[in-house]
Design a protein around this motif. Structure first.
Motif, PDB file in Angstrom:
ATOM      1  N   THR A  67     -39.157   4.202 -10.124  1.00  0.00           N
ATOM      2  CA  THR A  67     -38.540   3.179 -10.986  1.00  0.00           C
ATOM      3  C   THR A  67     -38.294   3.736 -12.380  1.00  0.00           C
ATOM      4  O   THR A  67     -37.218   3.550 -12.963  1.00  0.00           O
ATOM      5  CB  THR A  67     -39.448   1.936 -11.062  1.00  0.00           C
ATOM      6  OG1 THR A  67     -39.591   1.370  -9.759  1.00  0.00           O
ATOM      7  CG2 THR A  67     -38.870   0.892 -12.002  1.00  0.00           C
ATOM      8  N   VAL A  94     -35.451   6.591 -12.440  1.00  0.00           N
ATOM      9  CA  VAL A  94     -34.058   6.138 -12.364  1.00  0.00           C
ATOM     10  C   VAL A  94     -33.682   5.248 -13.542  1.00  0.00           C
ATOM     11  O   VAL A  94     -32.507   4.906 -13.706  1.00  0.00           O
ATOM     12  CB  VAL A  94     -33.767   5.405 -11.039  1.00  0.00           C
ATOM     13  CG1 VAL A  94     -34.114   6.273  -9.844  1.00  0.00           C
ATOM     14  CG2 VAL A  94     -34.485   4.063 -10.966  1.00  0.00           C
ATOM     15  N   ALA A  97     -34.793   2.063 -14.216  1.00  0.00           N
ATOM     16  CA  ALA A  97     -34.718   0.618 -13.937  1.00  0.00           C
ATOM     17  C   ALA A  97     -35.868  -0.097 -14.637  1.00  0.00           C
ATOM     18  O   ALA A  97     -36.927   0.483 -14.876  1.00  0.00           O
ATOM     19  CB  ALA A  97     -34.795   0.369 -12.433  1.00  0.00           C
ATOM     20  N   THR A 148     -38.296  -4.230 -11.032  1.00  0.00           N
ATOM     21  CA  THR A 148     -37.111  -4.202 -10.169  1.00  0.00           C
ATOM     22  C   THR A 148     -37.545  -4.007  -8.714  1.00  0.00           C
ATOM     23  O   THR A 148     -38.454  -3.239  -8.429  1.00  0.00           O
ATOM     24  CB  THR A 148     -36.169  -3.058 -10.576  1.00  0.00           C
ATOM     25  OG1 THR A 148     -35.793  -3.217 -11.946  1.00  0.00           O
ATOM     26  CG2 THR A 148     -34.916  -3.042  -9.707  1.00  0.00           C
ATOM     27  N   GLN A 175     -33.899  -1.906  -4.362  1.00  0.00           N
ATOM     28  CA  GLN A 175     -32.849  -1.522  -5.312  1.00  0.00           C
ATOM     29  C   GLN A 175     -33.122  -0.131  -5.881  1.00  0.00           C
ATOM     30  O   GLN A 175     -32.189   0.663  -6.091  1.00  0.00           O
ATOM     31  CB  GLN A 175     -32.763  -2.558  -6.433  1.00  0.00           C
ATOM     32  CG  GLN A 175     -31.642  -2.301  -7.430  1.00  0.00           C
ATOM     33  CD  GLN A 175     -31.525  -3.411  -8.461  1.00  0.00           C
ATOM     34  OE1 GLN A 175     -31.951  -4.555  -8.236  1.00  0.00           O
ATOM     35  NE2 GLN A 175     -30.953  -3.075  -9.615  1.00  0.00           N
ATOM     36  N   ILE A 176     -34.389   0.169  -6.142  1.00  0.00           N
ATOM     37  CA  ILE A 176     -34.748   1.501  -6.638  1.00  0.00           C
ATOM     38  C   ILE A 176     -34.401   2.556  -5.598  1.00  0.00           C
ATOM     39  O   ILE A 176     -33.915   3.640  -5.923  1.00  0.00           O
ATOM     40  CB  ILE A 176     -36.252   1.567  -6.975  1.00  0.00           C
ATOM     41  CG1 ILE A 176     -36.632   0.492  -7.999  1.00  0.00           C
ATOM     42  CG2 ILE A 176     -36.625   2.951  -7.477  1.00  0.00           C
ATOM     43  CD1 ILE A 176     -35.855   0.566  -9.288  1.00  0.00           C
ATOM     44  N   SER A 219     -30.761   3.175  -5.920  1.00  0.00           N
ATOM     45  CA  SER A 219     -30.435   3.821  -7.198  1.00  0.00           C
ATOM     46  C   SER A 219     -30.827   5.295  -7.183  1.00  0.00           C
ATOM     47  O   SER A 219     -30.120   6.146  -7.740  1.00  0.00           O
ATOM     48  CB  SER A 219     -31.157   3.109  -8.342  1.00  0.00           C
ATOM     49  OG  SER A 219     -30.722   1.785  -8.476  1.00  0.00           O
ATOM     50  N   THR A 221     -28.328   7.833  -6.115  1.00  0.00           N
ATOM     51  CA  THR A 221     -27.184   8.092  -6.997  1.00  0.00           C
ATOM     52  C   THR A 221     -27.550   9.021  -8.145  1.00  0.00           C
ATOM     53  O   THR A 221     -26.690   9.379  -8.952  1.00  0.00           O
ATOM     54  CB  THR A 221     -26.641   6.765  -7.563  1.00  0.00           C
ATOM     55  OG1 THR A 221     -27.616   6.169  -8.428  1.00  0.00           O
ATOM     56  CG2 THR A 221     -26.288   5.795  -6.452  1.00  0.00           C
ATOM     57  N   CYS A 222     -28.823   9.402  -8.238  1.00  0.00           N
ATOM     58  CA  CYS A 222     -29.256  10.342  -9.266  1.00  0.00           C
ATOM     59  C   CYS A 222     -29.086  11.775  -8.765  1.00  0.00           C
ATOM     60  O   CYS A 222     -29.017  12.023  -7.565  1.00  0.00           O
ATOM     61  CB  CYS A 222     -30.723  10.115  -9.629  1.00  0.00           C
ATOM     62  SG  CYS A 222     -31.075   8.560 -10.471  1.00  0.00           S
ATOM     63  N   ARG A 245     -29.646  10.772 -14.472  1.00  0.00           N
ATOM     64  CA  ARG A 245     -29.276   9.426 -14.043  1.00  0.00           C
ATOM     65  C   ARG A 245     -27.767   9.296 -13.868  1.00  0.00           C
ATOM     66  O   ARG A 245     -27.000  10.094 -14.427  1.00  0.00           O
ATOM     67  CB  ARG A 245     -29.804   8.402 -15.046  1.00  0.00           C
ATOM     68  CG  ARG A 245     -31.333   8.350 -15.071  1.00  0.00           C
ATOM     69  CD  ARG A 245     -31.860   7.467 -16.176  1.00  0.00           C
ATOM     70  NE  ARG A 245     -33.320   7.428 -16.176  1.00  0.00           N
ATOM     71  CZ  ARG A 245     -34.043   6.904 -17.156  1.00  0.00           C
ATOM     72  NH1 ARG A 245     -33.441   6.360 -18.223  1.00  0.00           N
ATOM     73  NH2 ARG A 245     -35.368   6.895 -17.078  1.00  0.00           N
ATOM     74  N   PRO A 246     -27.327   8.299 -13.116  1.00  0.00           N
ATOM     75  CA  PRO A 246     -25.897   8.163 -12.807  1.00  0.00           C
ATOM     76  C   PRO A 246     -25.003   7.999 -14.028  1.00  0.00           C
ATOM     77  O   PRO A 246     -23.822   8.339 -13.972  1.00  0.00           O
ATOM     78  CB  PRO A 246     -25.839   6.907 -11.923  1.00  0.00           C
ATOM     79  CG  PRO A 246     -27.190   6.800 -11.330  1.00  0.00           C
ATOM     80  CD  PRO A 246     -28.139   7.324 -12.363  1.00  0.00           C
ATOM     81  N   ASP A 247     -25.547   7.497 -15.152  1.00  0.00           N
ATOM     82  CA  ASP A 247     -24.703   7.349 -16.347  1.00  0.00           C
ATOM     83  C   ASP A 247     -24.356   8.692 -16.965  1.00  0.00           C
ATOM     84  O   ASP A 247     -23.528   8.790 -17.873  1.00  0.00           O
ATOM     85  CB  ASP A 247     -25.379   6.446 -17.380  1.00  0.00           C
ATOM     86  CG  ASP A 247     -26.678   7.026 -17.938  1.00  0.00           C
ATOM     87  OD1 ASP A 247     -27.005   8.203 -17.676  1.00  0.00           O
ATOM     88  OD2 ASP A 247     -27.380   6.285 -18.661  1.00  0.00           O
TER      89      ASP A 247
END
Length: 384
Positions: free
Chosen positions: A323, A326, A328, A332, A336-337, A340, A343-344, A369-371
């Motif tokens: 968590t 990623v 979050a 969370t 969902q984790i 996520s 996507t890392c 991270r995805p951003d």
């Protein structure tokens, strides 16, 4: 109490070692007499001894109980859960975790469900914490507990009681496939090592001039909730052993991609990499599944002196760390984790510096991270 058990109890304080008693327990159980192990353990309980009493009593009690727990059969499950898992209350929670791991590993699933979760005297006698741990030990072993009303009812009871393990899903998530779990015998256990996937990334040699390939504006994010979450899997290493843990998050003022990470690593002010020659940090691409397996191994097995969390609480700690990695918010849902994390961009890290003890308990994980602006790092080391 039969005369043979009385004789053993009377002689125990004089034993330099108790292997002869171990041999007798094994021989009797193998010959179809598990009641001998049960009655011996029960007789030791009846002595009402304390921690100041001779060590032989607790050792033989634990061995008799372990022999019952690994011998398949519903009757042996019932004998096991009716006996206290420990003689000393301060260790009760850890004992529940251990015996749940042993039972889940060595007993037939159908017998466990019938003995521990189906309504009846045995289920009522089984410690609540042991049942909570056993539920998720079974999930980790791929058991579909959703198909059994008794386990679903118990999972609902955990949620209504806000039990810590209630946050865990009652199904195996994608990143939890093929996790290494222990197998037990009367005199020990075996455990698979964490598996790493991916190939080592090319990186500059030690003779390459230092410095990233392009300039990065990197700033540390002082989010205590995130860093505490990231460190969860390994925090026992520093709290109960000789370990060190570094959990940090950095932000870049420009988007990062795979090609940038070598330069980013060389630029990050990480304590674990201080003193590493340029280009000597090993980076291996890791899948989300591989990263989770490493976190689970670290959390469930423990460090040099820290005690194991075992499967259920190891699973919980691994997801808390994921968590944080990623990015979050704490709380969370782990489903969902799980999504996520895939996507890392993840890497295993390693190097030879004075920070790492380089004994047997060393690891590092980096997650982009995805951003593409945030990099999270978890590194830990321990020694005996």
């Amino acid at each position: 109490m039969n005369s043979e058990i009385t004789r053993i109890l009377d002689s125990l304080p004089g034993h330099v070692n108790v292997t002869d008693v171990y041999d007798e327990i094994e021989r009797r159980v193998a010959a179809g007499d598990p009641d001998f192990a049960h009655d011996l353990a029960l007789a030791i309980v009846g002595l009402g001894f304390t921690e100041t009493e001779p060590w032989q009593y607790e050792t033989v009690f634990s061995y008799a109980l372990r022999t019952l727990a690994i011998t398949p059969g519903r009757a042996n499950i019932e004998r096991t859960v009716r006996l206290p898992g420990t003689r000393f209350p301060k260790a009760e929670r850890r004992a529940a975790r251990f015996w749940a791991s042993v039972l889940a590993s060595e007993q037939p699933v159908g017998d466990l469900l019938a003995a521990v979760f189906a309504p009846g005297k045995t289920a009522a006698a089984a410690p609540y914490e042991m049942r909570a741990c056993l539920l998720h030990e079974l999930v980790l072993r791929g058991v579909d507990v959703s198909g059994h009303p008794e386990t679903q009812a118990f999972a609902a009871a955990l949620r209504s009681g806000n039990h810590p393990l209630a946050a865990l899903p009652t199904r195996l998530l994608e990143n939890e496939e093929n996790v290494g779990l222990p197998r037990y015998s009367a005199r020990g256990a075996s455990h698979g090592l964490p598996f790493h996937s991916g190939a080592e990334l090319p990186h500059p040699s030690a003779r390459t001039p230092p410095g990233p390939s392009r300039a990065f504006g990197l700033a540390e994010i002082g989010d205590r909730a995130q860093t505490e979450a990231i460190a969860t899997a390994a925090n026992d290493w520093q709290e109960h052993s000789n370990g060190k843990v570094e959990a940090r998050v950095f932000a870049s003022d420009v988007p990062l991609d795979r090609a940038d990470l070598r330069g980013v690593i060389d630029a990050l002010p990480l304590e674990c990499l201080a003193g590493a020659r340029h280009g000597t940090v090993r980076m291996s691409a890791s899948t989300a599944e591989g990263a989770w397996r490493m976190l689970f191994s670290v959390a469930s097995r423990g460090g040099a002196y820290s005690r194991s969390r075992y499967g259920a609480y190891g699973r919980l700690a691994a997801w808390h760390s994921m968590t944080g990695l990623v990015g979050a918010p704490v709380g969370t849902e782990f489903e969902q984790i799980d999504a996520s994390a895939r996507t890392c961009t993840g890497y295993d890290l390693g190097t030879e510096t004075d920070w790492f003890y380089d004994v047997a308990w060393d690891f590092g994980i980096l997650a982009l991270r995805p951003d593409q602006h945030h990099v999270a790092v978890l590194a830990a080391t321990d020694t005996d």
